[in-house]
Design a protein around this motif. Structure first.
Motif, PDB file in Angstrom:
ATOM      1  N   ALA A  66      -7.134  -3.770 -14.562  1.00 14.79           N
ATOM      2  CA  ALA A  66      -8.068  -2.613 -13.538  1.00 14.79           C
ATOM      3  C   ALA A  66      -7.833  -3.886 -12.249  1.00 14.79           C
ATOM      4  O   ALA A  66      -7.523  -5.155 -12.441  1.00 14.79           O
ATOM      5  CB  ALA A  66      -9.633  -3.602 -14.153  1.00 14.79           C
ATOM      6  N   TYR A  67      -7.808  -3.586 -10.928  1.00 14.67           N
ATOM      7  CA  TYR A  67      -7.359  -4.035  -9.432  1.00 14.67           C
ATOM      8  C   TYR A  67      -8.599  -3.446  -8.896  1.00 14.67           C
ATOM      9  O   TYR A  67      -8.302  -2.255  -8.897  1.00 14.67           O
ATOM     10  CB  TYR A  67      -6.002  -3.262  -8.989  1.00 14.67           C
ATOM     11  CG  TYR A  67      -5.354  -3.939  -8.045  1.00 14.67           C
ATOM     12  CD1 TYR A  67      -4.775  -4.659  -8.345  1.00 14.67           C
ATOM     13  CD2 TYR A  67      -6.501  -3.851  -6.572  1.00 14.67           C
ATOM     14  CE1 TYR A  67      -3.947  -5.796  -6.951  1.00 14.67           C
ATOM     15  CE2 TYR A  67      -5.615  -3.970  -5.419  1.00 14.67           C
ATOM     16  CZ  TYR A  67      -4.555  -5.719  -5.694  1.00 14.67           C
ATOM     17  OH  TYR A  67      -3.898  -6.036  -4.200  1.00 14.67           O
ATOM     18  N   THR A  68      -9.860  -4.126  -8.337  1.00 13.69           N
ATOM     19  CA  THR A  68     -11.021  -4.702  -8.240  1.00 13.69           C
ATOM     20  C   THR A  68     -10.671  -4.948  -6.673  1.00 13.69           C
ATOM     21  O   THR A  68     -11.747  -5.050  -5.903  1.00 13.69           O
ATOM     22  CB  THR A  68     -12.071  -4.630  -8.366  1.00 13.69           C
ATOM     23  OG1 THR A  68     -12.395  -5.476  -8.834  1.00 13.69           O
ATOM     24  CG2 THR A  68     -12.243  -3.574  -9.975  1.00 13.69           C
ATOM     25  N   VAL A  69      -9.551  -5.248  -5.699  1.00 13.62           N
ATOM     26  CA  VAL A  69      -9.014  -6.020  -4.633  1.00 13.62           C
ATOM     27  C   VAL A  69      -9.059  -5.395  -3.613  1.00 13.62           C
ATOM     28  O   VAL A  69      -7.905  -4.165  -4.168  1.00 13.62           O
ATOM     29  CB  VAL A  69      -9.155  -7.485  -4.516  1.00 13.62           C
ATOM     30  CG1 VAL A  69      -9.773  -8.095  -5.869  1.00 13.62           C
ATOM     31  CG2 VAL A  69      -7.543  -7.768  -4.865  1.00 13.62           C
ATOM     32  N   GLU A  70      -8.967  -5.804  -2.545  1.00 17.12           N
ATOM     33  CA  GLU A  70      -8.661  -5.128  -1.115  1.00 17.12           C
ATOM     34  C   GLU A  70      -6.268  -5.768  -1.479  1.00 17.12           C
ATOM     35  O   GLU A  70      -6.284  -6.452  -2.084  1.00 17.12           O
ATOM     36  CB  GLU A  70      -8.008  -5.251   0.476  1.00 17.12           C
ATOM     37  CG  GLU A  70      -7.619  -6.427   0.360  1.00 17.12           C
ATOM     38  CD  GLU A  70      -8.670  -7.696  -0.140  1.00 17.12           C
ATOM     39  OE1 GLU A  70      -8.962  -9.087  -0.077  1.00 17.12           O
ATOM     40  OE2 GLU A  70      -9.527  -7.936  -0.310  1.00 17.12           O
TER      41      GLU A  70
END
Length: 359
Positions: A230-234
């Motif tokens: 999962a990728y939850t940053v900018e």
């Protein structure tokens, strides 16, 4: 004169960045003792202990902090643990060198400052790029007034491909606090503010984007994402920062973007001249250009500096602060300013509005 006893060091975290601190400590064997290392990955901790001659291995940092054989700790944990472990270390009477970012929430910086003041111990943030020779020359030049009034700065660290997929916590916002803004942007933002004398920010307008990571693109060449990560940053952030002295800073930072090549830079515009600093992130070489006017004629000067081991220099500075009981170069108060700016960039991006910083 009585010889000073060696400072006994404990390393909390045995991940990749810890090797720089351990290598520096090994070069200061006449002043420090590599007493202990702690990591939940016991194999990693034992590997570092064997390589650098560290005496003891722990898997729980609380056990390390409980040891009376430790005078100072170096914290190289995931970002969300920096403040918590720093505060606990200070509360039990240990000096602290903490990797950047100091905090992921600005409010935690106040707690670090209180714990430091109550303990009477040293606390330093590991902002290693300040210790590069060219960066230090620029700081002295600007503070001497020879650039005049510095009213505008542009700075950035932008990568073409460089999302750090080797540690999934990097792109989990709950663990990292953010993406390249808090990983790379913190370095050049700190450099710029330091060169300017660390004036307080008064407002921030910012925007963040995630155009690569959610599609599992933009990793380091030859690296790949875990299948279901999962990728939850900018992966890119930009900001316009207004300072109390009416100067402004434009900041850009990315892990991945369609650009020619990676770029690390600070550009300063003053009433009496300008300076451009560029860092080659591969070999650490710095390029500095000075733009002035002599007798009405524009002049360009290129400055050359011998490379130095800035990571050793910052570690040696930390040890010197303990020995002399002097104020560190990279303070918790400066970490607070950085924390407020980074927090405001994310807030501005979420709300679509400029954020006024309260002091």
């Amino acid at each position: 004169m009585q010889k000073q006893e060696k400072i006994r060091l404990g390393f909390i975290g045995a991940g990749g960045i810890s090797r720089f601190h351990m290598a520096a400590a090994a070069k200061l064997a006449d002043r420090v003792m590599l007493q202990a290392v702690c990591d939940i990955n016991e194999t990693a901790a034992k590997e570092k202990a064997g390589k650098y001659g560290i005496l003891s291995v722990y898997t729980d940092y609380k056990d390390l902090l409980a040891s009376s054989d430790i005078d100072a700790v170096v914290i190289t944990l995931p970002n969300f643990l920096h403040a918590k472990v720093s505060i606990e270390s200070l509360e039990v009477g240990k000096h602290v060198l903490c990797e950047k970012p100091m905090v992921t929430k600005a409010e935690d910086a106040y707690a670090i400052i209180r714990a430091r003041d109550q303990s009477g111990k040293q606390f330093m943030v590991s902002m290693n790029n300040r210790f590069r020779k060219a960066a230090q020359w620029i700081h002295r030049y600007v503070q001497s007034g020879r650039l005049g009034e510095v009213y505008y700065a542009k700075t950035g660290w932008i990568r073409r491909r460089g999302i750090p997929v080797w540690g999934s916590w990097f792109f989990d916002k709950n663990l990292s606090g953010g993406g390249p803004l808090i990983d790379l942007g913190v370095h050049v933002l700190d450099l710029t503010l330091w060169m300017l004398g660390y004036p307080r920010p008064v407002s921030v307008a910012g925007k963040t984007y995630a155009k690569f990571g959610p599609r599992h693109k933009g990793a380091w060449p030859g690296k790949s994402f875990a299948p279901h990560a999962a990728y939850t940053v900018e992966d890119l952030a930009a900001a316009f920062i207004q300072l109390e002295n009416e100067a402004t800073i434009v900041l850009e930072t990315s892990w991945a973007s369609h650009i020619e090549q990676e770029k690390v830079y600070v550009e300063l515009l003053g009433s009496e001249g300008g300076i451009s600093w560029h860092l080659n992130p591969v070999d650490g070489r710095e390029e500095v250009k000075l733009f002035k006017e002599e007798d009405g004629v524009p002049t360009d000067t290129v400055l050359h500096f011998d490379p130095n081991d800035e990571r050793f220099d910052i570690f040696e500075s930390f040890i010197s602060c303990i020995e002399s009981n002097s104020t560190p170069v990279c303070t918790a108060e400066q970490g607070l300013l950085i924390g407020k700016i980074l927090e405001s960039v994310y807030q501005s991006s979420e709300t679509g509005r400029q954020v006024q910083i309260q002091w």
